[in-house]
Write a protein that holds these residues in place. Structure first.
Motif, mmCIF file in Angstrom:
data_model
loop_
_atom_site.group_PDB
_atom_site.id
_atom_site.type_symbol
_atom_site.label_atom_id
_atom_site.label_comp_id
_atom_site.label_asym_id
_atom_site.label_seq_id
_atom_site.Cartn_x
_atom_site.Cartn_y
_atom_site.Cartn_z
ATOM 1 N N ALA A 59 4.124 -10.136 3.850
ATOM 2 C CA ALA A 59 5.318 -10.653 3.184
ATOM 3 C C ALA A 59 5.341 -10.060 1.787
ATOM 4 N N ILE A 60 6.514 -9.559 1.389
ATOM 5 C CA ILE A 60 6.636 -8.886 0.095
ATOM 6 C C ILE A 60 7.849 -9.426 -0.652
ATOM 7 N N ARG A 61 7.630 -9.818 -1.892
ATOM 8 C CA ARG A 61 8.732 -10.193 -2.785
ATOM 9 C C ARG A 61 9.177 -8.905 -3.477
ATOM 10 N N ALA A 62 10.386 -8.449 -3.168
ATOM 11 C CA ALA A 62 10.931 -7.239 -3.788
ATOM 12 C C ALA A 62 11.723 -7.663 -5.021
ATOM 13 N N GLU A 63 11.335 -7.115 -6.163
ATOM 14 C CA GLU A 63 12.000 -7.477 -7.417
ATOM 15 C C GLU A 63 11.717 -6.381 -8.432
ATOM 16 N N GLY A 64 12.766 -5.730 -8.934
ATOM 17 C CA GLY A 64 12.583 -4.610 -9.849
ATOM 18 C C GLY A 64 12.216 -3.354 -9.069
ATOM 19 N N VAL A 65 11.372 -2.518 -9.660
ATOM 20 C CA VAL A 65 10.977 -1.244 -9.041
ATOM 21 C C VAL A 65 9.472 -1.273 -8.772
ATOM 22 N N SER A 66 9.095 -0.935 -7.549
ATOM 23 C CA SER A 66 7.673 -0.882 -7.198
ATOM 24 C C SER A 66 7.079 0.445 -7.655
ATOM 25 N N GLY A 67 5.774 0.522 -7.602
ATOM 26 C CA GLY A 67 5.112 1.810 -7.771
ATOM 27 C C GLY A 67 5.291 2.624 -6.487
ATOM 28 N N TRP A 68 4.964 3.903 -6.565
ATOM 29 C CA TRP A 68 5.017 4.756 -5.380
ATOM 30 C C TRP A 68 3.842 4.429 -4.472
ATOM 31 N N MET A 69 4.086 4.461 -3.168
ATOM 32 C CA MET A 69 3.071 4.164 -2.166
ATOM 33 C C MET A 69 3.148 5.191 -1.040
ATOM 34 N N ALA A 70 2.084 5.265 -0.241
ATOM 35 C CA ALA A 70 2.042 6.151 0.917
ATOM 36 C C ALA A 70 0.995 5.611 1.882
ATOM 37 N N ALA A 71 0.988 6.159 3.083
ATOM 38 C CA ALA A 71 -0.022 5.789 4.083
ATOM 39 C C ALA A 71 -0.303 6.994 4.974
ATOM 40 N N GLY A 104 -4.046 1.726 5.915
ATOM 41 C CA GLY A 104 -3.282 0.843 5.054
ATOM 42 C C GLY A 104 -2.534 1.606 3.981
ATOM 43 N N THR A 105 -1.751 0.857 3.234
ATOM 44 C CA THR A 105 -0.945 1.427 2.163
ATOM 45 C C THR A 105 -1.834 1.731 0.962
ATOM 46 N N VAL A 106 -1.581 2.867 0.320
ATOM 47 C CA VAL A 106 -2.291 3.205 -0.910
ATOM 48 C C VAL A 106 -1.272 3.415 -2.023
ATOM 49 N N ALA A 107 -1.693 3.157 -3.245
ATOM 50 C CA ALA A 107 -0.852 3.411 -4.412
ATOM 51 C C ALA A 107 -0.936 4.897 -4.747
ATOM 52 N N VAL A 108 0.206 5.499 -5.043
ATOM 53 C CA VAL A 108 0.264 6.904 -5.443
ATOM 54 C C VAL A 108 0.160 6.936 -6.966
ATOM 55 N N LEU A 130 8.755 3.980 7.344
ATOM 56 C CA LEU A 130 8.094 4.546 6.180
ATOM 57 C C LEU A 130 7.115 5.582 6.732
ATOM 58 N N PRO A 131 7.549 6.843 6.854
ATOM 59 C CA PRO A 131 6.773 7.829 7.616
ATOM 60 C C PRO A 131 5.526 8.329 6.908
ATOM 61 N N LYS A 132 4.520 8.642 7.713
ATOM 62 C CA LYS A 132 3.322 9.269 7.152
ATOM 63 C C LYS A 132 3.733 10.621 6.578
ATOM 64 N N GLY A 133 3.036 11.054 5.547
ATOM 65 C CA GLY A 133 3.376 12.316 4.903
ATOM 66 C C GLY A 133 4.446 12.181 3.835
ATOM 67 N N ALA A 134 4.934 10.961 3.625
ATOM 68 C CA ALA A 134 5.955 10.721 2.603
ATOM 69 C C ALA A 134 5.482 9.617 1.666
ATOM 70 N N ALA A 135 5.903 9.711 0.420
ATOM 71 C CA ALA A 135 5.701 8.622 -0.535
ATOM 72 C C ALA A 135 7.005 7.841 -0.584
ATOM 73 N N TYR A 136 6.904 6.556 -0.879
ATOM 74 C CA TYR A 136 8.099 5.720 -0.965
ATOM 75 C C TYR A 136 7.911 4.694 -2.074
ATOM 76 N N ARG A 137 9.040 4.219 -2.573
ATOM 77 C CA ARG A 137 9.014 3.085 -3.496
ATOM 78 C C ARG A 137 10.263 2.248 -3.228
ATOM 79 N N PHE A 138 10.159 0.984 -3.603
ATOM 80 C CA PHE A 138 11.232 0.020 -3.381
ATOM 81 C C PHE A 138 11.908 -0.313 -4.703
#
Length: 166
Positions: A59-71, A104-108, A130-138
């Protein structure tokens, strides 16, 4: 025969769930209330609410801008309440960001290096891969709630005593 009515919750309007006594083995069932968990979470804290083998629903509370993540594997998210934008970057060297055997998810660290892939705007019930090989942020202009399926990793927060017994 009992009639059940599905009631959709939101971060601002939910009823904390309860466990209904059944005549079965409780190990066959999982219970949690993502809105209750998200209401007490920090923005983008990834709190485990269900586990099946190595997979986890967070469960994730989305609020503002997240850091970049990848898996090192595909993940997906579903917006349960509100609106969330997901930005993507195709990583030039994914293995330098997250090794293939890391789960698991890692911080970029910093800005991801690669080609911008665009973004997706998700609303209630929308899902994104959220595909492998890509970074994403919310990004979310106001508090929203998501669930994310991934593999248990370093960013997974486990608060079972808090969410199961309170």
């Amino acid at each position: 025969m009992s009639q059940f009515v599905t009631q959709f919750g939101s971060l601002n309007n939910y009823q904390k769930g309860y466990i209904e006594i059944i005549n079965d083995n409780p190990k066959h069932y999982v219970f949690s209330n993502v809105f209750d968990v998200a209401s007490g979470s920090k923005p983008y804290e990834k709190v485990a609410v269900a586990v099946n083998l190595e997979y986890v629903i967070e469960a994730i509370r989305a609020e503002g801008v997240s850091g970049w993540m990848a898996a090192s594997h595909d993940e997906f998210c579903i917006v349960m309440d509100g609106e969330v934008e997901v930005e993507f970057v195709k990583l030039d060297a994914p293995e330098s960001v997250v090794s293939a055997d890391k789960e698991g998810t890692v911080a970029v660290a910093g800005e991801p290096i690669g080609k911008r892939m665009g973004s997706i705007v998700l609303k209630h019930g929308h899902q994104a891969m959220l595909p492998k090989g890509a970074a994403y942020r919310f990004k979310s202009q106001k508090p929203s709630v998501m669930i994310q399926q991934t593999i248990i990793g370093d960013l997974t927060v486990q608060k079972w005593a808090d969410i199961c017994f309170n």
